[in-house]
Design a protein around this motif. Structure first.
Motif, short mmCIF file in Angstrom:
data_model
loop_
_atom_site.label_atom_id
_atom_site.label_comp_id
_atom_site.label_asym_id
_atom_site.label_seq_id
_atom_site.Cartn_x
_atom_site.Cartn_y
_atom_site.Cartn_z
N SER A 1 0.85 -1.18 0.00
CA SER A 1 0.00 0.00 0.00
C SER A 1 0.89 1.23 0.00
O SER A 1 2.09 1.14 0.22
CB SER A 1 -0.88 -0.01 1.25
N VAL B 1 -0.84 -4.89 0.78
CA VAL B 1 -2.20 -4.52 0.42
C VAL B 1 -3.16 -5.59 0.95
O VAL B 1 -2.96 -6.79 0.73
CB VAL B 1 -2.36 -4.39 -1.11
N ASP C 1 -8.04 -2.55 2.09
CA ASP C 1 -7.61 -1.51 1.16
C ASP C 1 -8.45 -1.54 -0.12
O ASP C 1 -8.84 -0.50 -0.66
CB ASP C 1 -6.13 -1.68 0.82
#
Length: 342
Positions: free
Chosen positions: A4, A10, A14
């Motif tokens: 991220s 991630v 997200d």
């Protein structure tokens, strides 16, 4: 590993934030849940967000949450056989698209029971058995396991099969149309359903035409190139020879073709050879092999889809599948019957 903007991995949270949906909705979309009711526009927004962020699902977390391994076992008789390899390819593509890994087990290395013990220890979600003698296994060997059989019809387990009887009939009809009446069959002395049905279709079609297969022209050998070559050597060494030979698979046919050429025969002027499977190699021998095309990749793909259906529905009640059709592929190894045989 995708990160991220904050430099961490991630997560599905997200993705949900980027797509402006709830985390459960994002999870339903990304897990391909069969019962998920998500609007097409929302689904696409989640997929786009996952692609933009480079999201990769955490299989371990997914397994813990769902109590599944998201892995399938595939037990095959011999991975060196190109036809078997194509079946595996078809199954693996379907499994991968659904987020499942495939663990390949080769019966030539271990017994089916040994492979099943290993797969059970890994808490596998389901198993595909490809012509490995499932009918001889006791019920307890597969108790509690989602199972689909490939090319091995059974009343105990669901499966996908090809029209093996028609394969034999098509080979016989092709040779009969070319004027052959003196024909041989080369196949393995095994209980593999597809091989037995190919032989049955061939023999029955000849009988319908008033032709009986001579016992000396029925040859047993391993279903390999070497097996086909040795069977042809013995066939040519024992008195009158046939004008045409149908082999249970392409590997045997290629071996038979090679031995006939080595013995000084001209193909197809002196002898016609027909195989079965239509593996890639059939197009690269000289002469190119006439064969019966069997949809190996489709066979594997349909079997994998059926197994995933069993896993998702948690029931053995699945719709019956018709036999996959086969077709004749005419190439240079078959021709008109010679006027006389030496």
């Amino acid at each position: 590993m995708a990160l991220s903007p904050a430099g961490r991995r991630v997560t599905i949270h997200d993705v949900a934030a980027r797509a402006a949906v709830s985390q459960p909705t994002a999870s339903l979309v990304l897990s391909n849940h069969p019962r998920a009711r998500v609007a097409p526009a929302t689904r696409q927004r989640v997929l786009d967000a996952a692609a933009e962020l480079g999201y990769k699902p955490n299989v371990v977390a997914r397994s813990l949450a769902s109590r599944r391994s998201f892995a399938l076992g595939v037990i095959v008789p011999d991975v060196r056989n190109p036809f078997v390899a194509d079946v595996i390819t078809g199954a693996e593509r379907v499994a991968a698209d659904a987020g499942y890994a495939v663990l390949l087990c080769d019966q030539s290395a271990r017994s089916v029971r040994q492979h099943l013990d290993v797969l059970r220890a890994r808490q596998i979600d389901g198993v595909l058995l490809d012509a490995v003698g499932a009918s001889t296994l006791p019920d307890e060997a597969l108790a509690g396991v989602n199972v689909v059989l490939i090319d091995e019809p059974s009343e105990r387990w669901p499966g996908i099969a090809t029209d093996a009887v028609m394969a034999g009939r098509l080979a016989a009809e092709h040779l009969l149309e070319l004027g052959h009446t003196e024909m041989s069959f080369i196949g393995p002395a095994s209980d593999v359903h597809a091989f037995r049905m190919r032989e049955r279709g061939f023999v029955v079609r000849l009988r319908e035409a008033g032709i009986s297969l001579r016992s000396a022209w029925l040859r047993r050998a391993p279903a390999t190139v070497t097996g086909g070559r040795e069977a042809m050597r013995l066939l040519l060494a024992t008195g009158p020879r046939p004008t045409a030979v149908f082999c249970a698979n392409d590997l045997m046919a290629i071996g038979a073709l090679k031995q006939a050429l080595t013995a000084g025969l001209s193909l197809p002027a002196d002898l016609s050879v027909v195989g079965c499977d239509d593996i890639e190699l059939a197009r690269y021998v000289t002469p190119e092999l006439t064969t019966i095309s069997v949809p190996a990749r489709e066979l594997g793909a349909r079997a994998a889809r059926l197994l995933l259906q069993l896993i998702e529905q948690s029931t053995q009640r699945v719709s019956a599948s018709r036999l996959l059709p086969v077709r004749l592929v005419t190439r240079g190894s078959s021709g008109r019957a010679p006027a006389a045989v030496a």
